[in-house]
Enzyme design. Structure first.
Site, PDB file in Angstrom:
ATOM      1  N   THR A 174      73.756  17.408 104.136  1.00 16.92           N
ATOM      2  CA  THR A 174      74.410  19.161 103.665  1.00 16.92           C
ATOM      3  C   THR A 174      72.991  20.302 104.971  1.00 16.92           C
ATOM      4  OG1 THR A 174      74.388  18.760 101.673  1.00 16.92           O
ATOM      5  CG2 THR A 174      73.183  21.283 102.496  1.00 16.92           C
ATOM      6  N   ARG A 202      84.414  18.002  92.116  1.00 13.89           N
ATOM      7  CA  ARG A 202      82.605  17.294  91.275  1.00 13.89           C
ATOM      8  C   ARG A 202      82.176  18.502  92.212  1.00 13.89           C
ATOM      9  NH1 ARG A 202      78.254  16.744  95.466  1.00 13.89           N
ATOM     10  NH2 ARG A 202      76.387  16.134  94.228  1.00 13.89           N
ATOM     11  N   VAL A 203      80.901  19.880  91.513  1.00 14.08           N
ATOM     12  CA  VAL A 203      81.038  20.401  92.349  1.00 14.08           C
ATOM     13  C   VAL A 203      78.735  20.002  92.713  1.00 14.08           C
ATOM     14  CG1 VAL A 203      79.425  22.847  92.328  1.00 14.08           C
ATOM     15  CG2 VAL A 203      82.118  22.559  92.413  1.00 14.08           C
ATOM     16  N   GLY A 204      78.259  20.328  93.053  1.00 18.71           N
ATOM     17  CA  GLY A 204      76.828  19.911  93.600  1.00 18.71           C
ATOM     18  C   GLY A 204      75.936  21.283  93.205  1.00 18.71           C
ATOM     19  N   ASP A 205      74.474  21.192  93.937  1.00 25.78           N
ATOM     20  CA  ASP A 205      73.911  21.245  93.852  1.00 25.78           C
ATOM     21  C   ASP A 205      74.363  23.086  94.976  1.00 25.78           C
ATOM     22  OD1 ASP A 205      72.926  19.316  95.671  1.00 25.78           O
ATOM     23  OD2 ASP A 205      71.038  20.567  96.006  1.00 25.78           O
ATOM     24  N   THR A 225      67.975  20.217  99.883  1.00 21.66           N
ATOM     25  CA  THR A 225      69.756  19.544 100.268  1.00 21.66           C
ATOM     26  C   THR A 225      68.990  17.729  99.572  1.00 21.66           C
ATOM     27  OG1 THR A 225      69.862  17.973 101.844  1.00 21.66           O
ATOM     28  CG2 THR A 225      68.808  18.624 102.428  1.00 21.66           C
ATOM     29  N   GLY A 226      69.791  16.701  99.134  1.00 21.13           N
ATOM     30  CA  GLY A 226      69.429  15.665  98.374  1.00 21.13           C
ATOM     31  C   GLY A 226      70.399  15.885  97.519  1.00 21.13           C
ATOM     32  N   GLY A 228      72.343  15.476  94.357  1.00 21.26           N
ATOM     33  CA  GLY A 228      72.897  17.228  93.595  1.00 21.26           C
ATOM     34  C   GLY A 228      72.588  16.667  92.143  1.00 21.26           C
TER      35      GLY A 228
HETATM   36  N1  ASP Z   1      73.323  17.690  97.427  1.00 22.50           N
HETATM   37  C1  ASP Z   1      74.367  18.113  97.905  1.00 22.50           C
HETATM   38  C2  ASP Z   1      75.693  17.354  96.648  1.00 22.50           C
HETATM   39  O1  ASP Z   1      74.957  17.257  95.789  1.00 22.50           O
HETATM   40  C3  ASP Z   1      73.926  16.571  98.772  1.00 22.50           C
HETATM   41  C4  ASP Z   1      73.511  16.718 100.233  1.00 22.50           C
HETATM   42  O2  ASP Z   1      72.751  17.515  99.847  1.00 22.50           O
HETATM   43  O3  ASP Z   1      73.748  15.698 101.036  1.00 22.50           O
HETATM   44  O4  ASP Z   1      76.150  17.810  96.760  1.00 22.50           O
END
Ligand code: ASP
Length: 305
Positions: A174, A202-205, A225-226, A228
């Site tokens: 991300t 799906r929606v992440g953080d 990032t990480g 989610g």
């Molecule tokens: N945080 C993002 C998600 O879970 C993934 C990422 O940071 O690469 O969608």
């Protein structure tokens, strides 16, 4: 116009392999230069963030825009959020499939809608009605990602790795940016294709306000990032910004937040954090994180901090 501007960008936090380090560093440095050109001539933090993130969305290296990870159905679904610290205006889009630069759509929502968040078709209709050209989903898909998905699905079918994204070896590419402009305002933005093999819808953080992105002039601007799901549950970006309001430095708050992510939910990831005094924090608990920073006197970038 008196404040000295600052820009920080990131391009994901995970075990970035040696042969991808150069591309990540080049990408975050170019994104930094793109945003900085605007900041140094007096443009707003929002302008700089949009430009820096658009650069990384267009760069296939990252999991944002073209070149993003694929859903388990083999399509690209993108999420992005932008937030302005002076006004607390925010704009987010989720699960868009036909927008090359979701951060531009997020900015349109921030500036031109009474709402804060649009998803799917409604987000794409909003973007089109506000002058953005839509693209075909295939234009966002590259061979590397088709291959990556195939390999991942073959391994999970064979009962191979942990499919829960619980380890930092899973790519988290991300992108995000935080900026302080000459007017003394901060802003933040985050853009992503989400996690590899995610379920459609799906929606992440990343695009959720306070989770993967937050900005308030009274506290700090943050992009995360990480993995989610743990980040969301901890509302991590807002939590880190709040600690700055309470008196911690951005450096201490980012470090503490990433430790908390691991300690509380065994989560992994990284964040960039910036306050109105131009103080920054860069922290991650993954083997590597691509980031770059610039102010008037200094420029730094790295794959570790
Ligand atoms: N945080 C993002 C998600 O879970 C993934 C990422 O940071 O690469 O969608």
């Amino acid at each position: 116009m008196s404040q000295t501007p600052v820009l920080v960008v990131h391009g994901g936090a995970w075990a970035i392999p040696d042969d991808m380090v150069e591309a990540h560093l080049r990408g975050v440095r170019e994104a930094l230069a793109t945003g900085w050109r605007l900041l140094e001539r007096g443009s707003t933090a929002v302008d700089a963030i949009e430009a820096a993130i658009c650069y990384m969305e267009d760069d296939d290296t990252f999991d944002a825009g073209r070149g993003s990870f694929l859903t388990r159905d083999g399509s690209v679904q993108l999420d992005a959020l932008m937030m302005e610290g002076a006004t607390l205006r925010a704009g987010g889009v989720g699960c868009v499939e036909h927008i090359r630069n979701p951060i531009r759509a997020a900015r349109l929502v921030l500036e031109q809608s009474p709402h804060v968040y649009f998803v799917g078709e409604g987000a794409e209709r909003f973007a089109r009605e506000h002058g953005m050209e839509l693209c075909r989903n295939e234009e966002l898909i590259i061979d590397r990602e088709v291959q990556r998905l195939k390999e991942f699905q073959a391994k999970t079918a064979a009962g191979h790795p942990d499919p829960t994204f619980a380890g930092p070896q899973f790519a988290n590419d991300t992108v995000g940016a935080v900026a302080l402009d000459m007017h003394g305002n901060i802003a933040a933005g985050t853009s992503t294709g989400g996690t590899l093999n995610k379920a459609p819808g799906r929606v992440g953080d990343s695009s959720l306000i306070g989770c993967g992105c937050y900005a308030d002039n009274q506290s700090a601007a943050c992009s995360v990032t990480g993995w989610g799901e743990p980040i969301m549950k901890l509302v991590l970006a807002k939590r880190a910004a709040d600690r700055v309001r309470e008196g911690r430095t951005p450096e201490a708050s980012s470090n503490e937040s990433i430790i908390y992510l691991k300690a509380r939910l065994n989560g992994h990831g990284g964040m960039i954090l910036l306050d109105r005094q131009g103080r920054i924090g860069v922290a991650h608990n993954t083997p590597r994180m691509a980031w770059a920073y610039k102010n008037i006197n200094d420029e730094k970038s790295g794959i570790n901090c």
